[in-house]
Design an enzyme around this catalytic site. Structure first.
Site, PDB file in Angstrom:
ATOM      1  N   TYR A 138       0.846  -1.204   0.000  1.00 22.35           N
ATOM      2  CA  TYR A 138       0.000   0.000   0.000  1.00 22.35           C
ATOM      3  C   TYR A 138       0.876   1.245   0.000  1.00 22.35           C
ATOM      4  O   TYR A 138       1.882   1.327   0.726  1.00 22.35           O
ATOM      5  CB  TYR A 138      -0.883   0.003   1.246  1.00 22.35           C
ATOM      6  CG  TYR A 138      -1.702   1.271   1.428  1.00 22.35           C
ATOM      7  CD1 TYR A 138      -2.987   1.361   0.916  1.00 22.35           C
ATOM      8  CD2 TYR A 138      -1.189   2.366   2.112  1.00 22.35           C
ATOM      9  CE1 TYR A 138      -3.747   2.507   1.074  1.00 22.35           C
ATOM     10  CE2 TYR A 138      -1.938   3.523   2.278  1.00 22.35           C
ATOM     11  CZ  TYR A 138      -3.220   3.595   1.761  1.00 22.35           C
ATOM     12  OH  TYR A 138      -3.947   4.737   1.912  1.00 22.35           O
ATOM     13  N   GLU A 226      -3.785   7.490  -3.870  1.00 24.92           N
ATOM     14  CA  GLU A 226      -3.749   6.256  -3.098  1.00 24.92           C
ATOM     15  C   GLU A 226      -3.602   5.080  -4.058  1.00 24.92           C
ATOM     16  O   GLU A 226      -4.419   4.909  -4.965  1.00 24.92           O
ATOM     17  CB  GLU A 226      -5.034   6.108  -2.278  1.00 24.92           C
ATOM     18  CG  GLU A 226      -5.034   4.878  -1.381  1.00 24.92           C
ATOM     19  CD  GLU A 226      -6.337   4.728  -0.619  1.00 24.92           C
ATOM     20  OE1 GLU A 226      -6.289   4.327   0.554  1.00 24.92           O
ATOM     21  OE2 GLU A 226      -7.413   4.996  -1.203  1.00 24.92           O
TER      22      GLU A 226
END
Length: 416
Positions: A138, A226
């Protein structure tokens, strides 16, 4: 979009929040932006049921294809179309199936846990090269008020809810403040790549991808990028598989090409779109009492007290602090356009707002629309005496209320 992370880099919690922004891009649009800035992504094509689709697919050679419906909602893979076709995401190694799958999606409404009950119309389908992911990480870059600038957030636990990761395993979250005026130092890039558990040649590849993402972040006036997951493939590639981008709406004047891609109006409730044109905040609900209020807090309180009195609010409609008569008129038009609305409650506290302005707008709108549903009005604050006289002398069957509880009680009673 709001973003929340709790990280235990120290004994205190760090909370990151991103303001809500109004620009929304579909997945393929976000990927296209990443690609323009050299970020590694899956190859993809876009289909729209045009005559060109067959040629597009014919020239797109892949061992395996991912066919994804393009809407602004999650849960597409488990969704169902209004024509009965199941799944907004399909994987196939048979090129001949790609067009068939897209035809069953485009022109139909996809219903997921995040869409309205009627679903969202699919106008485009993205066909991407399937990749064999061996590991998911991530990565996020966002503007953070606490650090007065951009912050990089990384975790080796990708492909899952990052808030849950932060809460349950805070040691897997790394937060790095960045200097918006400079590239990320090489040492920092390598440190982050190793924290993400890349090894060998992929460490440098990951570092390069992070730098490209930061370059993109600054170039497009993003407030958040993101990547979840930032994946490692069986071929040693480091690829941004899924990306969510949010932009500073104040930068629209210099990011015109990006803001022109906004598809919000295509998917939003038409009443919300119309309300926004008049600087009104409107959200439809399932009740039958239309609410016109100034201020989000007062609007929430109004909806609560309607429910406490046995009624159900039909909407959230905040006219704001600098409302004019024409905005009040438009608010009434939007409220009465909802066939579920059987009564209207106006609750305004005049601080900045002049109650007389609200009263004049109410009277004008009621006469123009020939309002037939019960109307209850509670006004307090600036110029309220004059406002009450305007309502009283209007000749209209407007019920006035002494306080909020009285207003809610009268609004609910008027429907019985």
């Amino acid at each position: 979009m709001s973003f929340l992370l709790r990280a235990a880099a120290s004994s205190r919690h760090i909370v990151h929040k991103v303001p809500v922004r109004h620009l929304n891009l579909l997945e393929f649009q976000s990927k296209d932006l990443l690609q323009k800035y050299g970020v590694a992504i899956q190859q993809f094509k876009v289909l729209d049921n045009s005559k060109a689709d067959a040629e597009v697919v014919k020239g797109f050679e892949c061992p395996e294809y991912v066919v994804k419906a393009q809407i602004l909602a999650g849960g597409r893979g488990k969704g169902t179309f209004d024509n009965g076709f199941k799944g907004g995401v399909h994987i196939t190694s048979d090129k001949s199936e790609v067009l068939s799958l897209s035809h069953q999606m485009i022109g139909n409404r996809l219903i997921t846990k995040q869409t309205p009950k009627s679903g969202i119309l699919v106008n485009k389908v993205m066909v991407a090269r399937s990749v064999n992911i061996t590991r998911e990480t991530y990565l996020c870059i966002l503007l953070d008020r606490e650090h007065n600038g951009p912050v990089l957030i990384a975790s080796p636990a990708g492909g899952m809810d990052i808030e849950a990761v932060a809460a349950e395993t805070p040691e897997k979250i790394k937060t790095v403040p960045l200097d918006i005026g400079k590239p990320i130092p090489e040492a920092t890039l390598l440190e982050v790549a190793k924290f993400l558990e890349f090894k060998g040649d992929t460490v440098k590849r990951c570092a390069d991808e992070i730098q490209k993402l930061f370059t993109l972040f600054k170039a497009v006036d993003a407030v958040q990028i993101e990547i979840n997951p930032l994946a490692e493939t069986d071929k040693g590639e480091v690829i941004s598989v899924d990306a969510k981008l949010n932009f500073d709406d104040n930068a629209q004047f210099r990011q015109k090409d990006i803001f022109e891609m906004d598809i919000t109006e295509e998917e939003a409730d038409p009443r919300e779109v119309e309300a926004a044109k008049y600087n009104l905040n409107y959200v439809a609900m399932d009740g039958n009492i239309g609410c016109l209020v100034n201020g989000a807090g007062l609007a929430m309180a109004t909806m609560d007290i309607i429910k406490l009195n046995g009624g159900e609010p039909a909407n959230f409609l905040d006219v704001g602090g600098g409302v004019k008569e024409d905005q009040v008129a438009k608010a009434f038009e939007i409220l009465t356009a909802d066939p579920k609305v059987k009564g209207i409650l106006v609750n305004v506290f005049g601080g900045i707002v002049n109650c007389a302005t609200i009263a004049n707008g109410i009277v004008a709108a009621s006469k123009k629309l020939k309002l037939e549903v019960p109307l209850v009005v509670r006004l307090e604050g600036t110029n309220v005496t004059k406002a009450r006289e305007i309502l009283k002398n209007s000749g209209l069957p407007i019920q006035t209320a002494s306080d909020l509880d009285d207003a809610a009680h009268k609004a609910v009673a008027a429907l019985k």
